[in-house]
Design a protein around this motif. Sequence first.
Motif, PDB file in Angstrom:
ATOM      1  N   HIS A   1       1.706 -10.051 -19.544  1.00  0.00           N
ATOM      2  CA  HIS A   1       1.960  -8.876 -20.698  1.00  0.00           C
ATOM      3  C   HIS A   1       0.602  -8.590 -20.796  1.00  0.00           C
ATOM      4  O   HIS A   1       0.232  -7.374 -21.407  1.00  0.00           O
TER       5      HIS A   1
ATOM      6  N   ARG B   1       2.071  -5.208 -18.743  1.00  0.00           N
ATOM      7  CA  ARG B   1       3.385  -5.220 -18.718  1.00  0.00           C
ATOM      8  C   ARG B   1       4.255  -5.283 -19.981  1.00  0.00           C
ATOM      9  O   ARG B   1       3.735  -5.966 -20.705  1.00  0.00           O
ATOM     10  N   THR B   2       5.273  -4.506 -20.210  1.00  0.00           N
ATOM     11  CA  THR B   2       5.850  -4.433 -21.301  1.00  0.00           C
ATOM     12  C   THR B   2       6.872  -5.623 -21.456  1.00  0.00           C
ATOM     13  O   THR B   2       7.199  -6.497 -20.385  1.00  0.00           O
ATOM     14  N   VAL B   3       7.215  -6.180 -22.628  1.00  0.00           N
ATOM     15  CA  VAL B   3       8.163  -7.225 -22.824  1.00  0.00           C
ATOM     16  C   VAL B   3       9.325  -7.111 -22.295  1.00  0.00           C
ATOM     17  O   VAL B   3       9.847  -8.026 -21.535  1.00  0.00           O
TER      18      VAL B   3
ATOM     19  N   LEU C   1       9.056  -7.659 -18.506  1.00  0.00           N
ATOM     20  CA  LEU C   1       9.042  -9.063 -18.130  1.00  0.00           C
ATOM     21  C   LEU C   1      10.368  -9.908 -18.306  1.00  0.00           C
ATOM     22  O   LEU C   1      10.838 -10.785 -17.641  1.00  0.00           O
TER      23      LEU C   1
ATOM     24  N   THR D   1      13.994 -11.221 -24.618  1.00  0.00           N
ATOM     25  CA  THR D   1      12.640 -10.432 -25.400  1.00  0.00           C
ATOM     26  C   THR D   1      12.278 -11.295 -26.190  1.00  0.00           C
ATOM     27  O   THR D   1      11.152 -11.366 -26.587  1.00  0.00           O
TER      28      THR D   1
ATOM     29  N   TYR E   1       8.329 -12.882 -27.190  1.00  0.00           N
ATOM     30  CA  TYR E   1       7.587 -12.517 -28.571  1.00  0.00           C
ATOM     31  C   TYR E   1       7.222 -13.670 -29.178  1.00  0.00           C
ATOM     32  O   TYR E   1       6.009 -13.724 -29.746  1.00  0.00           O
TER      33      TYR E   1
ATOM     34  N   ARG F   1       4.326 -15.152 -27.467  1.00  0.00           N
ATOM     35  CA  ARG F   1       3.100 -14.263 -27.637  1.00  0.00           C
ATOM     36  C   ARG F   1       2.660 -14.631 -29.097  1.00  0.00           C
ATOM     37  O   ARG F   1       1.447 -14.838 -29.143  1.00  0.00           O
TER      38      ARG F   1
END
Length: 83
Positions: A12, A16-18, A21, A29, A33, A36
Motif C-alpha cells: 500500500h 497499491r490501492t486498498v 490489495l 478492505t 484500513y 493501516r
Amino acid sequence: DAAFKAKILELHGQGRTVASLAASFGVNTSVIYQWRRKAAEENPCGASKASEEEVKDLRKQLREVELERDILKKALGIFSRQA
C-alpha cells in the motif's frame, strides 16, 4: 500474521490501492484500513523501519562530516597563525 500485514501495508505504501490489495489477497478492505490506522498510531511519523534506519545512518554520516569539518577548521587556524 504480522508478516502478512506488514507486506500488505508495504505494498500500500508503494502505491497499491486498498481495493486492489483486498481483491488480490482476499482480505476485506475495512480490515486493511484498520491495519493501516493501527500502524499509523504505532508510528505517528509515518516512517517505515527502512526509512528509520536510513535516517539513523544519515545522522551518523552527518556527525562524522561535521567532526571532519571542525578538525579542518582548527588545522586551518593553527597553520594560518604560523605563516
